[in-house]
Write a protein that holds these residues in place. Sequence first.
Motif, mmCIF file in Angstrom:
data_model
loop_
_atom_site.group_PDB
_atom_site.id
_atom_site.type_symbol
_atom_site.label_atom_id
_atom_site.label_comp_id
_atom_site.label_asym_id
_atom_site.label_seq_id
_atom_site.Cartn_x
_atom_site.Cartn_y
_atom_site.Cartn_z
ATOM 1 N N LEU A 72 42.215 49.270 40.632
ATOM 2 C CA LEU A 72 42.224 47.876 40.182
ATOM 3 C C LEU A 72 41.027 47.117 40.755
ATOM 4 O O LEU A 72 40.381 46.317 40.055
ATOM 5 N N GLU A 73 40.722 47.365 42.015
ATOM 6 C CA GLU A 73 39.568 46.703 42.644
ATOM 7 C C GLU A 73 38.266 47.080 41.939
ATOM 8 O O GLU A 73 37.414 46.221 41.672
ATOM 9 N N ASP A 74 38.097 48.373 41.640
ATOM 10 C CA ASP A 74 36.877 48.825 40.969
ATOM 11 C C ASP A 74 36.679 48.116 39.642
ATOM 12 O O ASP A 74 35.565 47.661 39.316
ATOM 13 N N VAL A 75 37.742 48.035 38.854
ATOM 14 C CA VAL A 75 37.620 47.419 37.531
ATOM 15 C C VAL A 75 37.355 45.921 37.655
ATOM 16 O O VAL A 75 36.513 45.370 36.935
ATOM 17 N N GLU A 76 38.044 45.241 38.544
ATOM 18 C CA GLU A 76 37.808 43.811 38.725
ATOM 19 C C GLU A 76 36.358 43.550 39.155
ATOM 20 O O GLU A 76 35.698 42.627 38.648
ATOM 21 N N ASN A 77 35.847 44.357 40.073
ATOM 22 C CA ASN A 77 34.448 44.189 40.504
ATOM 23 C C ASN A 77 33.484 44.459 39.361
ATOM 24 O O ASN A 77 32.476 43.755 39.202
ATOM 25 N N PRO A 115 45.514 46.564 32.334
ATOM 26 C CA PRO A 115 45.516 47.258 33.627
ATOM 27 C C PRO A 115 46.353 48.537 33.645
ATOM 28 O O PRO A 115 45.921 49.550 34.197
ATOM 29 N N LEU A 162 34.083 44.110 36.132
ATOM 30 C CA LEU A 162 34.148 43.000 35.179
ATOM 31 C C LEU A 162 33.364 41.795 35.688
ATOM 32 O O LEU A 162 32.629 41.143 34.927
ATOM 33 N N ALA A 163 33.507 41.494 36.972
ATOM 34 C CA ALA A 163 32.781 40.349 37.542
ATOM 35 C C ALA A 163 31.279 40.579 37.472
ATOM 36 O O ALA A 163 30.507 39.675 37.111
ATOM 37 N N TRP A 182 43.887 41.200 33.513
ATOM 38 C CA TRP A 182 42.865 41.151 34.550
ATOM 39 C C TRP A 182 42.622 39.723 35.011
ATOM 40 O O TRP A 182 42.832 38.774 34.257
ATOM 41 N N HIS A 183 42.197 39.597 36.260
ATOM 42 C CA HIS A 183 41.881 38.270 36.790
ATOM 43 C C HIS A 183 40.664 37.668 36.086
ATOM 44 O O HIS A 183 40.651 36.468 35.761
ATOM 45 N N GLU A 184 39.632 38.475 35.839
ATOM 46 C CA GLU A 184 38.431 37.984 35.174
ATOM 47 C C GLU A 184 38.738 37.708 33.700
ATOM 48 O O GLU A 184 39.347 38.528 33.017
#
Length: 412
Positions: free
Chosen positions: A397-402, A296, A404-405, A51-53
Amino acid sequence: MPAGIPAAPGGRIGRATAGILSLLAGLLSLPACISVGPDYVAPEPDVPAAWHEPMAAGLEAGPAALGRWWTQFGDPLLASLIERAAAGNPTVREAFFRIEEARAKHGVAAGYYFPEVEGFAAATRGRESANESRKPPSSRRDRSYTTGLGASWELDVWGRVRRAVQSADASIEASVEDRRDVLVLLCAEVAATYVDVRALQARIAAARSNAENQRGTLKITEDRFRSGLAPALDVAQARLNVATSEASIPELEIALAAATNRLATLVAESASTLHGELAAAAPVPTPPASVAIGAPADVIRQRPDVRRAERTLAAQTARIGMATAELYPRLSLEGILALDSYTLRKLLRSSSTAWSLSPELGWNLFAGGRLRAAIRVERARTAQALAAWQSAVLLALEDVENALASYQREKV
């Protein structure tokens, strides 16, 4: 005797039957594994390795505990509301009956594997016109009695039925994932609404406490003003503070009523029941100290919306084969076994037996391009289904990244 049902001469029955059985065996010996159209291969999602976060405090790598996640909040009422919603919400029942519909459609598709048999019976009585017939009057009357069975069976040489069954199988699995997706969204909304209810109750209690304290401050300020120890501006400011706090309470109470009513709708129970059950204030549910986040690829595999999109793609791919099979000849068997007699008294005798068995070959040699256009239609729909699956992966992927942020930045 009905047209197409020749009588069965006694001495020839054995030879005719043997010849027809040999033809039938030849037809059945055709390759039964031919299935025209593309064979489905599940696509691999293009996802990052991590993940990015970053994994900050409260997050840890590992398999996510998604089964009954709401129990981690330690709130028995929240757990009860979620379980009641899963059992009684009409949207969940609607999704369940979509599964039943898909299973029934599978039965329809699989039914074409087997012969279609129908029974018939008929009695005919008539008389020819004296002006149209040279027969004597005694021969102008006609009567007949017929009963028997008719059967037809299309041999699935090119896999049209097999592709239909494959499509139906994938559609069942897609409907199962659709129900799971409905449950995921429902449980999340119940939990979020319940948190809103408890937070609003706490805010109302705080607003009432603030208003009470500010009324005390106003009284003190007014006493100081009458004694000449405070200016009039302080009294006006104190009155404004009281009015502001008191004005916020009705707005919060309206929001609390709306949230409770929403929760009643989600649980599929009367609003009066939920208002009474939630009347006693309780703390806002506290999340666990740490949350496990899978890789992911693992998260994508667990998402029911992504799995539903993949199964929809599989069902649509099989429909290309169904359309392609229309380009090839169809082999079928038609058969009739009947009792046919001019008198009802002789109908059940062996001499009244009549039968026919006819293999048939049908081939649509020209249809104005309709068949190939139908194949292009199914290929275009398959491309759409593939794009929808890719979109589902990206949105997941967008949902999880958001999430996490938000979790990292909002956690106190």
